[in-house]
Motif scaffolding. Structure first.
Motif, mmCIF file in Angstrom:
data_model
loop_
_atom_site.group_PDB
_atom_site.id
_atom_site.type_symbol
_atom_site.label_atom_id
_atom_site.label_comp_id
_atom_site.label_asym_id
_atom_site.label_seq_id
_atom_site.Cartn_x
_atom_site.Cartn_y
_atom_site.Cartn_z
ATOM 1 N N VAL A 142 -51.138 124.478 -35.670
ATOM 2 C CA VAL A 142 -49.969 123.817 -36.253
ATOM 3 C C VAL A 142 -48.905 124.885 -36.466
ATOM 4 O O VAL A 142 -49.166 125.910 -37.090
ATOM 5 N N HIS A 143 -47.724 124.664 -35.918
ATOM 6 C CA HIS A 143 -46.650 125.645 -36.053
ATOM 7 C C HIS A 143 -45.320 124.955 -35.761
ATOM 8 O O HIS A 143 -45.230 124.089 -34.886
ATOM 9 N N THR A 144 -44.299 125.343 -36.493
ATOM 10 C CA THR A 144 -42.946 124.847 -36.232
ATOM 11 C C THR A 144 -42.145 125.971 -35.601
ATOM 12 O O THR A 144 -41.889 127.002 -36.239
ATOM 13 N N PHE A 145 -41.783 125.797 -34.340
ATOM 14 C CA PHE A 145 -41.012 126.803 -33.625
ATOM 15 C C PHE A 145 -39.527 126.688 -33.986
ATOM 16 O O PHE A 145 -39.091 125.683 -34.546
ATOM 17 N N ALA A 146 -38.781 127.720 -33.620
ATOM 18 C CA ALA A 146 -37.354 127.747 -33.937
ATOM 19 C C ALA A 146 -36.606 126.583 -33.294
ATOM 20 O O ALA A 146 -35.591 126.126 -33.812
ATOM 21 N N SER A 147 -37.126 126.108 -32.165
ATOM 22 C CA SER A 147 -36.478 124.979 -31.477
ATOM 23 C C SER A 147 -36.643 123.671 -32.241
ATOM 24 O O SER A 147 -35.910 122.702 -32.004
ATOM 25 N N GLY A 148 -37.613 123.622 -33.159
ATOM 26 C CA GLY A 148 -37.880 122.384 -33.892
ATOM 27 C C GLY A 148 -38.662 121.370 -33.092
ATOM 28 O O GLY A 148 -38.886 120.248 -33.548
ATOM 29 N N GLY A 166 -41.862 119.669 -31.726
ATOM 30 C CA GLY A 166 -43.291 119.560 -31.984
ATOM 31 C C GLY A 166 -43.713 120.240 -33.269
ATOM 32 O O GLY A 166 -42.930 120.894 -33.969
ATOM 33 N N GLU A 167 -44.990 120.059 -33.572
ATOM 34 C CA GLU A 167 -45.580 120.663 -34.760
ATOM 35 C C GLU A 167 -47.060 120.929 -34.544
ATOM 36 O O GLU A 167 -47.592 121.950 -34.941
ATOM 37 N N ARG A 168 -47.727 119.982 -33.872
ATOM 38 C CA ARG A 168 -49.147 120.128 -33.565
ATOM 39 C C ARG A 168 -49.281 120.420 -32.068
ATOM 40 O O ARG A 168 -48.680 119.728 -31.241
ATOM 41 N N PHE A 169 -50.068 121.429 -31.742
ATOM 42 C CA PHE A 169 -50.233 121.819 -30.345
ATOM 43 C C PHE A 169 -51.706 122.086 -30.039
ATOM 44 O O PHE A 169 -52.481 122.447 -30.929
#
Length: 456
Positions: free
Chosen positions: A235-241, A243-246
């Motif tokens: 689970v991570h929030t990238f700078a692009s915004g 997705g959240e779960r990968f």
């Protein structure tokens, strides 16, 4: 045929046709030393070599001008119509995983096999045989040129197609070296990271400060150590915004010795899928009106609480509650008011216990609470009284106060029961005793046992 007769009458073209089987046998022994060739059948190995030898034999029989001979000696013979066996060979070898060196070495072995058999049959060659041998070498050089040209063409085409696939892929795809640094990233990766490719290549996920970097690095170590594929989720929030779960897939890139030389990675955004699955799970385990755990989740949590209490040798308590006066609210103010009342009751109950305790709605106007680590009976009674006080305060509906009360039955582990269902049933029986006694009453299961002993 005797050697003397062969020396007198046989030219190299005819010799190749006559001796093609032993020539191919010697060549095949060498070809099988090339790693990608070991998985190929005899037909796959031999067909190109046989075709090339027969084409060379036909070429040796044909007339050749001085300019044609010069062009062939430099591998520049004009291309004939259709694909030659050498061109087919080059394209096939590239697709089969042969390196350029592997492909060229096959021609060297083919040349060596023909020359070896020819010189054994003709220890001394003169005249036309010398010319035939010269033209044979030139033909082999031409075949090498044709094969490598086709090899390069197929390689370039494959690279372009692969590049197009990577570019069009919606999934982030990248390659890491054995230290975990990026050596390649497709457009989907740069878009997800919201970074230029120059800022990514040469850096690791640790360098880029990603929260999942440590887990990915551990998985990378397994891929390299075991030459195996690894999967995982994060689970991570990238700078692009985006997705959240990968989920990710790491796969080794193997060299000619089947040792990892790099690691390819694919990310896939599973946010929608994960949230949908979580919603399905939540709906199956929670009361739709109040959002509290339902009977199914309550019993599961009670089972876990009992296991913890058994390990830690501490008691736990189950409170079974039934609202007094709820039916009157439903009948006089309607079901909408009744639903709102149940939601407000759920909020007040949650506020009466600790965060680690469980409040659940079993159905209708029945609620339960699991109190963990309440060591003394007196402590449990205080929580029950707190609940009674909270629920007797008026509820406001359209400027009209509504007042209810509650009956509470209590069972304790391990004194009254040791299984989830038995504890719940014991608390339910105690609640009915409380309801029969008077409103706003608390009844412990042990009091029922005492009443039974007093009546004996």
């Amino acid at each position: 045929m005797k050697a003397k007769e062969m020396q007198t009458h046989m030219r190299l073209a005819d010799f190749i046709r006559a001796e093609i089987e032993p020539i191919l046998q010697d060549w095949e022994e060498f070809a099988l030393t090339i790693l990608p060739a070991r998985d190929m059948g005899k037909t796959g190995l031999r067909d190109h070599a046989k075709g090339m030898l027969l084409e060379i034999a036909d070429d040796l029989d044909s007339h050749q001008s001085a300019s044609e001979q010069d062009a062939k000696s430099k591998g520049r013979e004009p291309k004939a119509e259709g694909e030659s066996s050498a061109e087919v060979h080059g394209g096939d070898r590239q697709s089969s995983g042969f390196s350029v060196i592997d492909t060229v070495s096959e021609f060297r072995a083919l040349r060596a096999s023909v020359v070896s058999h020819w010189t054994k049959a003709y220890p001394t060659i003169t005249g036309q045989q010398v010319e035939d041998l010269t033209r044979f070498h030139e033909a082999i050089d031409q075949a090498v040129a044709e094969s490598l040209e086709q090899y390069a063409t197929v390689k370039e085409t494959e690279t372009r197609l692969f590049g197009a696939v990577l570019l069009a892929s919606p999934d982030p795809i990248f390659v890491l070296d054995l230290e975990g640094s990026f050596v390649y990233a497709n457009k989907a990766t740069t878009d997800l990271f919201a970074m230029e490719i120059q800022a990514i290549v040469g850096k690791s996920t640790l360098d880029l400060g990603f929260s999942f970097a440590s887990d990915l690095q551990r998985a990378l170590g397994k891929v390299i150590a075991e030459a195996s594929t690894q999967r995982g989720k994060f689970v991570h929030t990238f700078a692009s915004g985006r997705g959240e779960r990968f989920e990710y897939l790491l796969a080794p890139v193997l060299d000619e010795h089947q040792k990892p030389e790099a690691v390819a990675c694919i990310f896939r955004d599973i946010t929608e899928q994960a949230l949908a699955e979580e919603k399905i799970w939540h709906n199956a385990h929670h009361d739709q009106l109040t959002g509290l755990p339902n009977r199914r989740l309550f019993l599961d949590r009670l089972e876990q609480a009992i296991k913890h209490a058994k390990r830690s040798k501490t008691p736990l308590s189950v409170l079974f509650m039934d609202l007094d006066g709820f039916k009157g609210v439903n009948d006089t103010l309607g079901h909408e008011a009744g639903d709102r009342l149940l939601s407000d009751v759920a909020k007040r109950l949650t506020g009466c216990v600790r965060e680690g305790d469980t409040v659940a709605r079993l159905g209708g106007d029945e609620f339960t609470v699991i109190l963990a680590d309440a060591k003394e009976r007196h402590d449990v009674a205080l929580v029950a009284q707190h609940i009674i006080d909270a629920l007797t305060l008026p509820f406001q509906f359209a400027h009209q106060p509504v007042q209810i009360s509650v009956s509470i039955g209590i069972s304790r582990y391990p004194y009254d029961a040791s299984s989830p269902v038995a504890l719940l049933e014991a608390a339910d029986q105690a609640m009915y005793k409380a309801k029969k006694s008077d409103s706003n009453r608390v009844y412990f299961c042990e009091a029922i046992d005492q009443e039974g002993r007093d009546s004996d």
